[in-house]
Motif scaffolding. Structure first.
Motif, PDB file in Angstrom:
ATOM      1  N   GLY A  32       6.123   0.467   3.070  1.00  0.00           N
ATOM      2  CA  GLY A  32       5.277  -0.199   2.099  1.00  0.00           C
ATOM      3  C   GLY A  32       5.298  -1.635   2.121  1.00  0.00           C
ATOM      4  O   GLY A  32       6.038  -2.230   2.930  1.00  0.00           O
TER       5      GLY A  32
ATOM      6  N   ARG B 193      -2.804   4.915  -1.849  1.00  0.00           N
ATOM      7  CA  ARG B 193      -3.109   5.228  -0.283  1.00  0.00           C
ATOM      8  C   ARG B 193      -2.261   6.399   0.162  1.00  0.00           C
ATOM      9  O   ARG B 193      -3.166   7.405   0.662  1.00  0.00           O
ATOM     10  CB  ARG B 193      -3.380   3.955   0.480  1.00  0.00           C
ATOM     11  CG  ARG B 193      -4.126   2.880   0.211  1.00  0.00           C
ATOM     12  CD  ARG B 193      -4.255   1.900   1.281  1.00  0.00           C
ATOM     13  NE  ARG B 193      -3.182   1.372   1.600  1.00  0.00           N
ATOM     14  CZ  ARG B 193      -2.401   0.459   1.229  1.00  0.00           C
ATOM     15  NH1 ARG B 193      -3.250  -0.351  -0.034  1.00  0.00           N
ATOM     16  NH2 ARG B 193      -1.462  -0.023   1.498  1.00  0.00           N
ATOM     17  N   ARG B 194      -1.237   6.383   0.084  1.00  0.00           N
ATOM     18  CA  ARG B 194      -0.458   7.371   0.706  1.00  0.00           C
ATOM     19  C   ARG B 194      -0.735   8.607  -0.079  1.00  0.00           C
ATOM     20  O   ARG B 194      -0.750   9.822   0.720  1.00  0.00           O
ATOM     21  CB  ARG B 194       1.179   7.073   0.558  1.00  0.00           C
ATOM     22  CG  ARG B 194       1.650   6.038   1.407  1.00  0.00           C
ATOM     23  CD  ARG B 194       1.687   6.330   2.848  1.00  0.00           C
ATOM     24  NE  ARG B 194       2.371   7.475   3.378  1.00  0.00           N
ATOM     25  CZ  ARG B 194       3.526   7.628   3.337  1.00  0.00           C
ATOM     26  NH1 ARG B 194       4.372   6.537   3.753  1.00  0.00           N
ATOM     27  NH2 ARG B 194       4.223   8.845   3.770  1.00  0.00           N
TER      28      ARG B 194
ATOM     29  N   TYR C 158      -0.426   0.717  -2.262  1.00  0.00           N
ATOM     30  CA  TYR C 158       0.292   1.449  -1.297  1.00  0.00           C
ATOM     31  C   TYR C 158       0.515   2.962  -1.539  1.00  0.00           C
ATOM     32  O   TYR C 158       0.206   3.865  -0.969  1.00  0.00           O
ATOM     33  CB  TYR C 158       1.643   0.863  -0.657  1.00  0.00           C
ATOM     34  CG  TYR C 158       2.376   1.686   0.472  1.00  0.00           C
ATOM     35  CD1 TYR C 158       1.726   1.527   1.636  1.00  0.00           C
ATOM     36  CD2 TYR C 158       3.213   2.491   0.175  1.00  0.00           C
ATOM     37  CE1 TYR C 158       2.431   2.280   2.728  1.00  0.00           C
ATOM     38  CE2 TYR C 158       4.284   3.169   1.128  1.00  0.00           C
ATOM     39  CZ  TYR C 158       3.465   3.149   2.418  1.00  0.00           C
ATOM     40  OH  TYR C 158       3.956   3.659   3.395  1.00  0.00           O
TER      41      TYR C 158
END
Length: 103
Positions: free
Chosen positions: A60, A76-77, A73
């Motif tokens: 990240g 998105r993951r 982050y």
């Protein structure tokens, strides 16, 4: 089982641990968000070391970039990997406890 062991270990040491997102019980990737008294100390992912074991690696954005970058982050993951586990640890030496338990 690993996540439960990590949470118990942190709580037994006087810290706070929580599952922020529950992933697949067998094959889910584990992300560990480490804090110390509410301050971000790092985000780590458990990955295979290709020698039959595992290790924890930083992932990240830089922790000094602000909480919004870390949140973006993680979002998105989670979108790209719905099986992802996200565990939050708030304790001194959170990374050490995660390595000792998950690797």
């Amino acid at each position: 089982m690993l996540v439960s062991a990590l949470i118990r270990r942190v709580q037994d040491s006087g810290g706070f641990a929580s599952v922020l997102h529950k992933g697949d019980a067998i094959s889910g990737t584990i992300l560990v968000q480490c804090l110390d008294k509410g301050k971000e100390t790092g985000l780590f992912e458990r990955i295979s070391d290709y020698a039959g074991g595992y290790r924890l690696v930083a992932c990240g954005p830089d922790k000094d970039g602000g909480p919004h970058l870390v949140a973006d982050y993680i979002a998105r993951r989670r979108r790209s990997d719905p099986d992802l586990w996200l565990i939050e640890l708030d304790i001194v030496d959170a990374e050490r406890l995660a390595v000792e338990t998950l690797c």
